[in-house]
Design a protein around this motif. Structure first.
Motif, PDB file in Angstrom:
ATOM      1  N   LEU A 134      46.544  74.484  34.905  1.00 10.01           N
ATOM      2  CA  LEU A 134      47.438  75.433  34.234  1.00 10.01           C
ATOM      3  C   LEU A 134      46.648  76.455  33.420  1.00 10.01           C
ATOM      4  CD1 LEU A 134      50.346  76.246  33.553  1.00 10.01           C
ATOM      5  CD2 LEU A 134      50.269  74.603  31.664  1.00 10.01           C
ATOM      6  N   LEU A 135      45.626  75.999  32.710  1.00 15.94           N
ATOM      7  CA  LEU A 135      44.826  76.904  31.880  1.00 15.94           C
ATOM      8  C   LEU A 135      43.959  77.837  32.710  1.00 15.94           C
ATOM      9  CD1 LEU A 135      43.694  74.423  29.059  1.00 15.94           C
ATOM     10  CD2 LEU A 135      45.532  76.121  28.976  1.00 15.94           C
ATOM     11  N   ALA A 136      43.495  77.370  33.866  1.00 18.94           N
ATOM     12  CA  ALA A 136      42.597  78.185  34.691  1.00 18.94           C
ATOM     13  C   ALA A 136      43.347  79.123  35.629  1.00 18.94           C
ATOM     14  CB  ALA A 136      41.677  77.271  35.498  1.00 18.94           C
ATOM     15  N   ALA A 137      44.615  78.821  35.919  1.00 18.67           N
ATOM     16  CA  ALA A 137      45.371  79.593  36.906  1.00 18.67           C
ATOM     17  C   ALA A 137      45.467  81.087  36.599  1.00 18.67           C
ATOM     18  CB  ALA A 137      46.776  78.990  37.067  1.00 18.67           C
ATOM     19  N   PRO A 138      45.718  81.521  35.354  1.00 11.64           N
ATOM     20  CA  PRO A 138      45.836  82.961  35.100  1.00 11.64           C
ATOM     21  C   PRO A 138      44.562  83.746  35.401  1.00 11.64           C
ATOM     22  CG  PRO A 138      46.779  81.698  33.293  1.00 11.64           C
ATOM     23  CD  PRO A 138      46.049  80.727  34.154  1.00 11.64           C
ATOM     24  N   PHE A 139      43.457  83.063  35.578  1.00  8.55           N
ATOM     25  CA  PHE A 139      42.195  83.737  35.921  1.00  8.55           C
ATOM     26  C   PHE A 139      41.883  83.627  37.414  1.00  8.55           C
ATOM     27  CE2 PHE A 139      42.031  82.306  31.525  1.00  8.55           C
ATOM     28  CZ  PHE A 139      41.781  83.497  30.868  1.00  8.55           C
ATOM     29  N   GLY A 140      42.870  83.118  38.187  1.00  6.61           N
ATOM     30  CA  GLY A 140      42.728  83.089  39.639  1.00  6.61           C
ATOM     31  C   GLY A 140      42.484  81.733  40.249  1.00  6.61           C
ATOM     32  N   ALA A 141      42.275  80.700  39.431  1.00  4.41           N
ATOM     33  CA  ALA A 141      41.910  79.389  39.960  1.00  4.41           C
ATOM     34  C   ALA A 141      43.114  78.681  40.561  1.00  4.41           C
ATOM     35  CB  ALA A 141      41.309  78.530  38.850  1.00  4.41           C
ATOM     36  N   HIS A 142      42.921  78.107  41.748  1.00  4.34           N
ATOM     37  CA  HIS A 142      43.974  77.284  42.332  1.00  4.34           C
ATOM     38  C   HIS A 142      43.862  75.864  41.778  1.00  4.34           C
ATOM     39  CE1 HIS A 142      40.435  76.871  44.882  1.00  4.34           C
ATOM     40  NE2 HIS A 142      40.919  75.748  45.365  1.00  4.34           N
ATOM     41  N   THR A 143      44.617  74.935  42.322  1.00  2.59           N
ATOM     42  CA  THR A 143      44.815  73.625  41.700  1.00  2.59           C
ATOM     43  C   THR A 143      43.554  72.770  41.659  1.00  2.59           C
ATOM     44  OG1 THR A 143      47.075  73.690  42.529  1.00  2.59           O
ATOM     45  CG2 THR A 143      46.276  71.579  41.735  1.00  2.59           C
ATOM     46  N   ILE A 144      43.344  72.144  40.500  1.00  9.13           N
ATOM     47  CA  ILE A 144      42.245  71.195  40.282  1.00  9.13           C
ATOM     48  C   ILE A 144      42.808  69.782  40.411  1.00  9.13           C
ATOM     49  CG2 ILE A 144      40.570  70.338  38.584  1.00  9.13           C
ATOM     50  CD1 ILE A 144      40.664  73.237  37.396  1.00  9.13           C
ATOM     51  N   ASN A 145      42.041  68.891  41.022  1.00  8.66           N
ATOM     52  CA  ASN A 145      42.534  67.531  41.257  1.00  8.66           C
ATOM     53  C   ASN A 145      41.368  66.548  41.264  1.00  8.66           C
ATOM     54  OD1 ASN A 145      42.961  69.155  44.236  1.00  8.66           O
ATOM     55  ND2 ASN A 145      41.371  67.592  44.103  1.00  8.66           N
TER      56      ASN A 145
END
Length: 404
Positions: free
Chosen positions: A272-283
């Motif tokens: 959620l924190l990384a998404a606005p900078f273009g990152a897709h889902t972390i798992n």
């Protein structure tokens, strides 16, 4: 061949613990897991960025933000639970992004990332994912892990006819290491591969500038189209193909004490924190997790958390020097990466097969789980790992019911 269970203590390590538990083999396991992870999937990020017509700055932000998220979540979870908890990005989800990049704006894609991250976080906090994974019998979880790893192990030896000197030299070094210095079998294999590449001129040139990446904010756009075509499918793919397998890896390697819910929640928040900078889902990592959590990392499960910390810091370096790393990966022969991954996973695959087939009550169901998972089956939008669990678990349930 079964893993010895790690200590049930959840106490985070102190700095004196780090000095005592530090080992070269664990750090190398963390490094190899990053090499395998980056080389196998960074091309998809570039393809997705090109399909979405992103600028160089947006692509750089995507790569840097995703690796910062992997670093932060990996360090936090590994430190908190004193276990080698490796995180990564969702490769199946990224493939989905590539297919949709021409149909959604980048703002819609970012909005879908954020919705998916919220859904995953809620599932983690609610304990729903924990309740599902806790009901998977240990033999079936081990069988699923074995099925996931087997194609990589087999691929290591398939490259022999095409690159006999490289693959043969690495394999011979590994076998020699297993016989004489078991902890250093994989490092010896890597060293042999690099030596062969240098002597035969198989290493390409590296042209990357090594400039630091930059973060660039993209305002999210929330649309029903983005929710239905990207957010919901990505959530399902991440939970089933990545997080479910990641939990199975941890349990098969002796870390059943680590609760699943916080792992899902933390990766969801990082996404959620990384998404606005273009990152897709972390798992949770799946394939590469087996490198850090397996016996090749360290014979003592309580000291393998060093591999998790090393993995996180190496991912941070990859994000900072993404251009240089991408060029370096392209300069190495693909056979070296494939062989290294297969040899690094060989011992863990063997241990998983032993655990899966040791209990006669679960043997047939576990065998079906392993073989279906290894087949790479994809049907009705579901991957082979889930089909393996469904078919193998169904057979095991039917046989046990018939026996009663």
């Amino acid at each position: 061949m079964t893993e010895r269970s790690a200590s049930p203590v959840h106490t985070p390590p102190t700095f004196s613990d780090l000095r005592r538990d530090f080992s070269f083999s664990a750090v190398l396991a963390g490094f190899i897991s990053v090499v395998v992870g980056v080389s196998s999937s960074i091309g998809l990020v570039i393809a997705a960025a090109q399909a979405a017509h992103l600028s160089a700055a947006q692509t750089s932000s995507w790569i840097l933000s995703i690796y910062i998220g992997i670093f932060a979540s990996g360090v936090l979870l590994t430190w908190r639970y004193r276990a080698p908890i490796l995180t990564a990005w969702t490769t199946p989800g990224l493939a989905l992004v590539v297919s949709l990049a021409g149909h959604l704006s980048f703002g819609e894609i970012v909005g879908a990332y954020m919705v998916s991250a919220v859904l995953i976080t809620v599932l983690g906090l609610s304990g729903a994912f924990e309740r599902v994974t806790s009901r998977i019998p240990a033999p079936l979880a081990a069988a699923m892990l074995a099925g996931v790893l087997l194609p990589f192990v087999l691929s290591a030896f398939r490259g022999l006819p095409g690159s006999p000197l490289l693959v043969g030299g690495m394999t011979l070094a590994y076998l020699l290491g297993r016989a004489l210095w078991p902890r250093y079998a994989v490092p010896l294999s890597l060293l042999a591969g690099v030596l062969v590449c240098v002597l035969t001129g198989q290493l390409g040139s590296v042209h990357g500038s090594g400039a630091f990446g930059t973060l660039m904010f993209t305002a999210p756009t929330f649309t029903l189209r983005g929710l239905l075509t990207l957010a919901l499918p990505m959530t399902l793919l991440t939970l089933v193909s990545q997080n479910l397998t990641g939990v199975a890896v941890l349990r098969a390697c002796g870390y059943g004490r680590v609760p699943a819910s916080p792992l899902i929640s933390v990766t969801g928040v990082a996404s959620l924190l990384a998404a606005p900078f273009g990152a897709h889902t972390i798992n949770l990592a799946a394939i590469t997790a087996a490198i850090g959590a397996g016996a090749e990392s360290h014979p003592d499960p309580n000291r393998r958390y060093i591999a998790g910390l090393a993995n996180a810091f190496f991912y941070l370096l990859v994000g900072i020097f993404a251009t240089l790393v991408a060029d370096a990966v392209e300069a190495v022969p693909p056979a070296l990466i494939v062989t290294l991954a297969g040899l690094a996973l060989l011992n863990t695959a063997l241990g998983s097969l032993h655990t899966a087939l040791a209990d006669e009550r679960w043997r047939e169901g576990a065998a079906v789980t392993a073989f279906v998972t290894a087949s790479g089956l994809s049907f009705l939008g579901l991957g082979s790992a889930l089909w393996g669990l469904l078919l193998g678990g169904g057979l095991a349930w039917a046989l046990r019911r018939h026996t009663r």
